[in-house]
Design an enzyme around this catalytic site. Structure first.
Site, PDB file in Angstrom:
ATOM      1  N   GLU A 105     -12.855 -25.680  88.576  1.00 45.79           N
ATOM      2  CA  GLU A 105     -13.380 -26.986  88.997  1.00 45.79           C
ATOM      3  C   GLU A 105     -12.694 -27.481  90.267  1.00 45.79           C
ATOM      4  O   GLU A 105     -13.330 -28.112  91.123  1.00 45.79           O
ATOM      5  CB  GLU A 105     -13.231 -28.020  87.882  1.00 45.79           C
ATOM      6  CG  GLU A 105     -14.014 -27.714  86.601  1.00 45.79           C
ATOM      7  CD  GLU A 105     -15.497 -27.447  86.832  1.00 45.79           C
ATOM      8  OE1 GLU A 105     -16.089 -28.073  87.735  1.00 45.79           O
ATOM      9  OE2 GLU A 105     -16.066 -26.592  86.128  1.00 45.79           O
ATOM     10  N   HIS A 108     -14.503 -26.019  93.170  1.00 45.55           N
ATOM     11  CA  HIS A 108     -15.733 -26.764  93.492  1.00 45.55           C
ATOM     12  C   HIS A 108     -15.394 -28.063  94.233  1.00 45.55           C
ATOM     13  O   HIS A 108     -16.007 -28.400  95.243  1.00 45.55           O
ATOM     14  CB  HIS A 108     -16.470 -27.186  92.210  1.00 45.55           C
ATOM     15  CG  HIS A 108     -17.222 -26.090  91.535  1.00 45.55           C
ATOM     16  ND1 HIS A 108     -18.078 -25.241  92.186  1.00 45.55           N
ATOM     17  CD2 HIS A 108     -17.284 -25.735  90.216  1.00 45.55           C
ATOM     18  CE1 HIS A 108     -18.625 -24.397  91.308  1.00 45.55           C
ATOM     19  NE2 HIS A 108     -18.147 -24.681  90.103  1.00 45.55           N
ATOM     20  N   ASP A 180     -23.399 -21.140  87.958  1.00 47.96           N
ATOM     21  CA  ASP A 180     -23.217 -21.348  89.399  1.00 47.96           C
ATOM     22  C   ASP A 180     -23.894 -20.232  90.191  1.00 47.96           C
ATOM     23  O   ASP A 180     -24.582 -20.478  91.172  1.00 47.96           O
ATOM     24  CB  ASP A 180     -21.726 -21.301  89.775  1.00 47.96           C
ATOM     25  CG  ASP A 180     -20.935 -22.429  89.141  1.00 47.96           C
ATOM     26  OD1 ASP A 180     -21.537 -23.449  88.783  1.00 47.96           O
ATOM     27  OD2 ASP A 180     -19.703 -22.266  89.031  1.00 47.96           O
TER      28      ASP A 180
END
Ligand code: ZN
Length: 343
Positions: A105, A108, A180
């Site tokens: 995360e 991202h 993703d």
């Protein structure tokens, strides 16, 4: 005679969403702080049914804490539930899994923050939600009706950044990036086949699109091109994905310190909001930000309605067993809910 015509109803725009919210909240007690305009602005890509869900979820959340009126915090939590599913704080996660999710995360969030054509990162979390181990939310500030090539490419890099981060930091890759990768690939395929955005293949559309998806057909598209073109498409998809992957990799390698900061802060706090991510990126500590926020709250006087607008939902929050939106998880940013950040 007149026949009924099928009309495709697009997503409501911000004004439309506000109207829909008005309708669904008409018979519900709202706190004064609840501003339907703000909620309309943070729900681009939501359908009427999604908005109705938001209001119902917010009402349930309010009832669960025996509140009398629906507040902004319940509304925000409801929006996130409709997007990503319910938080699952009870799920047991190993330390290693937690670490993978944190770096994934953080990848991202970092790349999303630094690329010029992506939406602002609204929140990043390693609390499992729906089927996702964690999630990064990016919200547009306005409705999007079209997107540029640069925006699509940056979105692909941002989607790949989770996997890139796992690879760089842990020298290991996980299944967490599956969604993703799927989304990244489908964006690139669309860029080439529908939007004519590939220099190699030119400004043409490839394949005949169907209005309906027929059973047993993989792609809702008829192939109307040669084997050679098919190969060129595959080649071009690979090339674009690789270049976006490289871009994400460069950003992460050049900002390893920031990636570490975000990942460690996630392991510590589990959820970071936009302000916290910005602070970390600007080299401030979260402790400093906490102190600043505290003093702002004190100076704002007792009418601190602004300060409550985005309270962090830290550990003390109630565990909620409801779990209807299982299939709707996701750890990247939902494709229709993104927007532009000032470069
Ligand atoms: Zn991801």
């Amino acid at each position: 005679g007149r026949f009924d015509r099928e009309i495709t109803v697009g997503f409501p725009d911000v004004k439309g969403r506000e109207e829909i919210l008005k309708v669904h909240t008409r018979n519900k007690p709202l706190a004064d702080e609840v501003d339907l305009k703000v909620i309309a602005r943070s729900t681009p890509g939501f359908t009427g049914a999604d908005l109705e869900n938001v209001v119902n979820e917010a009402a349930l959340l309010t009832a669960r804490v025996k509140g009398k009126r629906i507040g902004m915090q319940e509304m925000e939590e409801a929006i996130e539930r409709v997007i990503a599913g319910t938080e699952k704080r009870s799920r047991i996660i190993s330390e290693f899994e937690k670490k993978i999710v944190a770096y994934h995360e953080a990848g991202h969030a970092l790349v999303g923050y630094l690329l010029p054509h992506t939406d602002p990162v609204h929140k990043v979390s390693i609390i499992p939600r729906g089927r996702a181990g964690g999630y990064t939310l990016m919200f547009p500030e306005e409705d999007r009706y079209y997107m540029t090539r640069s925006e699509l490419l940056d979105r692909v890099s941002m989607l790949l950044a989770g996997r890139v981060s796992e690879q760089i930091v842990l020298n290991e890759i996980s299944t967490g990036a599956q969604n993703d990768l799927e989304r990244a690939t489908s964006i690139v395929r669309q860029m080439i086949m529908e939007y004519g955005m590939s220099d190699a293949l030119g400004p043409i559309t490839l394949g005949k699109k169907h209005d309906q998806v027929f059973l047993g057909r993989d792609l809702a598209r008829d192939r109307d091109f040669s084997e050679e073109i098919a190969k060129a498409i595959d080649h071009e998809i690979r090339r674009i994905i690789e270049s976006c992957y490289q871009k994400a990799q460069d950003i992460i390698e050049n900002n390893r310190d920031k990636l570490e900061l975000i990942a460690q802060s996630l392991l510590e706090r589990e959820t970071l909001d936009a302000e916290e991510i910005k602070a970390l990126m600007e080299g401030k500590s979260l402790g400093e930000l906490d102190a600043l926020r505290e003093s702002k709250r004190n100076h704002a006087g007792d009418n601190g309605s602004k300060a409550t607008a985005h309270q962090k939902d830290e550990g003390e929050k109630k565990e909620i067993p409801v779990d209807k939106k299982e299939e709707h998880h996701d750890d990247g940013n939902p494709p229709d809910r993104e927007e532009k950040k000032e470069p």
